[in-house]
Design a protein around this motif. Sequence first.
Motif, mmCIF file in Angstrom:
data_model
loop_
_atom_site.group_PDB
_atom_site.id
_atom_site.type_symbol
_atom_site.label_atom_id
_atom_site.label_comp_id
_atom_site.label_asym_id
_atom_site.label_seq_id
_atom_site.Cartn_x
_atom_site.Cartn_y
_atom_site.Cartn_z
ATOM 1 N N GLY A 18 -3.425 -33.144 12.625
ATOM 2 C CA GLY A 18 -2.454 -33.452 11.569
ATOM 3 C C GLY A 18 -1.560 -32.272 11.257
ATOM 4 O O GLY A 18 -2.058 -31.186 10.955
ATOM 5 N N ILE A 21 1.426 -31.540 5.338
ATOM 6 C CA ILE A 21 1.309 -30.421 4.386
ATOM 7 C C ILE A 21 -0.114 -29.842 4.371
ATOM 8 O O ILE A 21 -0.284 -28.618 4.284
ATOM 9 N N SER A 22 -1.130 -30.694 4.501
ATOM 10 C CA SER A 22 -2.515 -30.196 4.406
ATOM 11 C C SER A 22 -2.868 -29.349 5.615
ATOM 12 O O SER A 22 -3.327 -28.203 5.476
ATOM 13 N N SER A 43 0.592 -36.693 16.537
ATOM 14 C CA SER A 43 1.213 -37.716 17.389
ATOM 15 C C SER A 43 2.522 -38.185 16.760
ATOM 16 O O SER A 43 3.161 -39.090 17.277
ATOM 17 N N GLU A 44 2.907 -37.574 15.632
ATOM 18 C CA GLU A 44 4.095 -38.076 14.929
ATOM 19 C C GLU A 44 5.358 -37.320 15.339
ATOM 20 O O GLU A 44 6.204 -37.863 16.052
ATOM 21 N N ARG A 51 7.461 -35.059 4.193
ATOM 22 C CA ARG A 51 7.384 -36.528 4.126
ATOM 23 C C ARG A 51 8.074 -37.050 2.857
ATOM 24 O O ARG A 51 8.654 -38.127 2.852
ATOM 25 N N THR A 52 7.977 -36.277 1.794
ATOM 26 C CA THR A 52 8.550 -36.728 0.521
ATOM 27 C C THR A 52 10.080 -36.791 0.586
ATOM 28 O O THR A 52 10.713 -37.384 -0.282
ATOM 29 N N GLY A 85 0.173 -35.237 20.685
ATOM 30 C CA GLY A 85 -0.730 -36.171 21.347
ATOM 31 C C GLY A 85 -1.543 -36.898 20.304
ATOM 32 O O GLY A 85 -1.626 -36.459 19.149
ATOM 33 N N VAL A 87 -5.164 -38.181 19.090
ATOM 34 C CA VAL A 87 -6.604 -38.000 19.285
ATOM 35 C C VAL A 87 -7.275 -39.371 19.169
ATOM 36 O O VAL A 87 -7.205 -40.021 18.125
ATOM 37 N N GLY A 115 -4.033 -37.650 7.223
ATOM 38 C CA GLY A 115 -3.124 -38.349 6.311
ATOM 39 C C GLY A 115 -3.488 -39.813 6.080
ATOM 40 O O GLY A 115 -4.649 -40.226 6.200
ATOM 41 N N TYR A 135 6.172 -44.733 5.878
ATOM 42 C CA TYR A 135 5.273 -43.583 5.857
ATOM 43 C C TYR A 135 5.723 -42.503 6.840
ATOM 44 O O TYR A 135 5.868 -41.350 6.475
ATOM 45 N N ASP A 288 -4.753 -36.318 2.314
ATOM 46 C CA ASP A 288 -4.830 -37.754 2.003
ATOM 47 C C ASP A 288 -6.067 -38.437 2.581
ATOM 48 O O ASP A 288 -6.511 -39.451 2.056
ATOM 49 N N TRP A 306 1.049 -34.782 -2.510
ATOM 50 C CA TRP A 306 1.477 -33.604 -1.775
ATOM 51 C C TRP A 306 0.737 -32.340 -2.212
ATOM 52 O O TRP A 306 0.156 -31.625 -1.398
HETATM 53 C C1 LIG Z 1 7.822 -42.171 1.386
HETATM 54 C C2 LIG Z 1 6.823 -41.253 0.748
HETATM 55 C C3 LIG Z 1 7.162 -40.549 -0.391
HETATM 56 C C4 LIG Z 1 6.241 -39.709 -1.008
HETATM 57 N N1 LIG Z 1 6.603 -39.018 -2.127
HETATM 58 C C5 LIG Z 1 5.717 -38.219 -2.726
HETATM 59 C C6 LIG Z 1 6.075 -37.460 -3.889
HETATM 60 O O1 LIG Z 1 7.196 -37.542 -4.383
HETATM 61 N N2 LIG Z 1 5.140 -36.620 -4.426
HETATM 62 C C7 LIG Z 1 3.888 -36.518 -3.906
HETATM 63 O O2 LIG Z 1 3.060 -35.765 -4.437
HETATM 64 N N3 LIG Z 1 3.525 -37.208 -2.801
HETATM 65 C C8 LIG Z 1 4.399 -38.038 -2.204
HETATM 66 N N4 LIG Z 1 4.025 -38.746 -1.092
HETATM 67 C C9 LIG Z 1 2.663 -38.543 -0.561
HETATM 68 C C10 LIG Z 1 2.622 -37.284 0.292
HETATM 69 O O3 LIG Z 1 3.700 -37.278 1.162
HETATM 70 C C11 LIG Z 1 1.289 -37.235 1.045
HETATM 71 O O4 LIG Z 1 0.256 -37.128 0.082
HETATM 72 C C12 LIG Z 1 1.197 -36.056 2.004
HETATM 73 O O5 LIG Z 1 2.307 -35.974 2.851
HETATM 74 C C13 LIG Z 1 -0.073 -36.165 2.846
HETATM 75 O O6 LIG Z 1 -0.164 -35.032 3.648
HETATM 76 P P1 LIG Z 1 -1.325 -34.868 4.723
HETATM 77 O O7 LIG Z 1 -1.091 -33.535 5.342
HETATM 78 O O8 LIG Z 1 -2.654 -35.133 4.098
HETATM 79 O O9 LIG Z 1 -1.077 -36.036 5.772
HETATM 80 P P2 LIG Z 1 0.212 -36.480 6.606
HETATM 81 O O10 LIG Z 1 1.463 -35.903 6.050
HETATM 82 O O11 LIG Z 1 0.134 -37.952 6.740
HETATM 83 O O12 LIG Z 1 0.000 -35.812 8.032
HETATM 84 C C14 LIG Z 1 -0.978 -36.292 8.901
HETATM 85 C C15 LIG Z 1 -0.445 -36.231 10.318
HETATM 86 O O13 LIG Z 1 -1.523 -36.429 11.217
HETATM 87 C C16 LIG Z 1 -1.113 -37.262 12.271
HETATM 88 N N5 LIG Z 1 -2.295 -37.917 12.835
HETATM 89 C C17 LIG Z 1 -3.149 -38.761 12.202
HETATM 90 N N6 LIG Z 1 -4.127 -39.169 13.024
HETATM 91 C C18 LIG Z 1 -3.890 -38.560 14.208
HETATM 92 C C19 LIG Z 1 -4.547 -38.603 15.464
HETATM 93 N N7 LIG Z 1 -5.644 -39.323 15.647
HETATM 94 N N8 LIG Z 1 -4.029 -37.881 16.476
HETATM 95 C C20 LIG Z 1 -2.915 -37.124 16.297
HETATM 96 N N9 LIG Z 1 -2.248 -37.054 15.125
HETATM 97 C C21 LIG Z 1 -2.735 -37.766 14.097
HETATM 98 C C22 LIG Z 1 -0.174 -38.249 11.590
HETATM 99 O O14 LIG Z 1 0.656 -38.882 12.523
HETATM 100 C C23 LIG Z 1 0.562 -37.324 10.644
HETATM 101 O O15 LIG Z 1 1.663 -36.743 11.277
HETATM 102 C C24 LIG Z 1 4.943 -39.581 -0.459
HETATM 103 C C25 LIG Z 1 4.603 -40.291 0.698
HETATM 104 C C26 LIG Z 1 5.523 -41.126 1.291
HETATM 105 C C27 LIG Z 1 5.130 -41.859 2.535
#
Ligand SMILES: Cc1cc2nc3c(=O)[nH]c(=O)nc-3n(C[C@H](O)[C@H](O)[C@H](O)COP(=O)(O)OP(=O)(O)OC[C@H]3O[C@@H](n4cnc5c(N)ncnc54)[C@H](O)[C@@H]3O)c2cc1C
Length: 442
Positions: A18, A21-22, A43-44, A51-52, A85, A87, A115, A135, A288, A306
């Motif tokens: 992933g 942000i995390s 893979s994205e 993302r926000t 890629g 996973v 995520g 998303y 997430d 976020w």
């Molecule tokens: C449209 C939108 C607006 C938002 N607005 C806000 C806001 O205003 N304020 C706020 O606090 N939050 C907001 N959020 C929520 C916030 O964006 C998420 O909480 C945050 O981005 C999650 O981050 P993450 O790093 O946990 O996961 P993600 O950002 O989802 O990153 C995970 C990544 O891992 C990749 N991945 C997953 N599984 C695999 C695999 N098996 N193999 C390879 N890659 C993989 C995914 O494709 C993705 O790119 C919003 C979300 C959306 C969709």
Amino acid sequence: MRQTPQPTKLMEHIVIIGNGISGVTAARHIRKLSDKKITIISSETEHFFSRTALMYIYMGHMKYEHTKPYEDYFWKKNRLDLKQGFVKTVFPKQKELLFSDGTKMGFDKLIIAAGSKSNKFGWPGQDLEGVQGLYSKQDLDSLEKYAPNNKICKRAVIVGGGLIGIELAEMLSTRNIPVTFLVREASFWNGVLPEGESEMLNRHIKSHHIDLKLNTNLKEILSDENGKVRAVVIPETGEEIACDLVGLTAGVSPNIDFLKDSGIELGRGVKVNRFLETNIEDIYAIGDCAEQHEPIGLRRPIEAVWYTGRMMGETLAQTICGNKLEYKPGHWFNSAKFFDIEYQTYGWVFAKKKEYEDHFHWKHEDDLKCITLAYHKETNEFLGINTFGLRMRHEVFDGWLTEKRSADYVLQHLAQANFDPEFYRKFEKEILLAYNHQNVNV
Ligand SMILES: Cc1cc2nc3c(=O)[nH]c(=O)nc-3n(C[C@H](O)[C@H](O)[C@H](O)COP(=O)(O)OP(=O)(O)OC[C@H]3O[C@@H](n4cnc5c(N)ncnc54)[C@H](O)[C@@H]3O)c2cc1C
């Protein structure tokens, strides 16, 4: 005596699934604290983006390139290896990942930061062309394909009233695409917001010419002869609404299907303890997709926001670099925007008051600004505040919550918390009068 040479210990390899942000925060902080080998997988997109900010790309305020917080050279310069890629499977015993193209990668420590994904509830037609969530970057590309303008997309239907649904409604309306917004609840987001706020938002959404249908579900999505959406059916009335795009925005859930048979403990998300450790040594989950075994205070066990993803990334980096640290997110806060109205929340204001909780609600006559302050019925302790149309300072409310200030104190000092005290002073007297009036009458 001759010494036998010791084999040199290879550099520990930290693999992160992933690049959101995390995962990226964890990687950056591990790099600050150590020299470990770090690989970030996604893979994205090739690079981390915000993302926000997805909505602003569609609305033409930014280009995709502008949503990348770091220049493309940043990763190489900081020895953060990027791997594109998907996973497919994790083998914890072998400490190995299998990619969908059949290649493998080993790890010493694994961070799952995968995520969320958009919820789909098994609606007939949910996988048709022109039916999508909001998303990923791919969702944005698909939106450009099916809803580039109101000639190609004569109407869009959005299913599910929450923060992402309203963003999508705003996005589409900037391109003058007519929008029907199906909301199952009797009032917008009323599972989270108290009645007065939720009702103000109903009116605000309608004022933007969105066809908001409350108490309305989705029965099925109908296809044209090419497998593309042509209409949705509403169960309550049997009505068929013709449309070229359906946005599924009925919430998100952890993106963890690929971990199903891995032996890593799963609930709705990847189960973690306070140190973000899973049931398997050297495997962690953040952001997430992580689910706390026991919720922290009144927080939910999964928080798809976020800043908590960022905090988990920072915390875990410490643990991975030898300074074991518990995840302590502090007081709850959040913010969002509903068309023209900015929303902030600090502490806890429940939609349906808890037995110990009372609310003071003030709304300006312009129907664009309001405050709901929650306090303890008996002790008058300040429990939380929602503000709409008034921008507040996070650190001030955070301090008041920690200091357990009274609601009376907070109301009297509210100007201190406002970003624009001059602006606020116009309403201060009115708010205080309303509060005093309420408390004289109880
Ligand atoms: C449209 C939108 C607006 C938002 N607005 C806000 C806001 O205003 N304020 C706020 O606090 N939050 C907001 N959020 C929520 C916030 O964006 C998420 O909480 C945050 O981005 C999650 O981050 P993450 O790093 O946990 O996961 P993600 O950002 O989802 O990153 C995970 C990544 O891992 C990749 N991945 C997953 N599984 C695999 C695999 N098996 N193999 C390879 N890659 C993989 C995914 O494709 C993705 O790119 C919003 C979300 C959306 C969709």
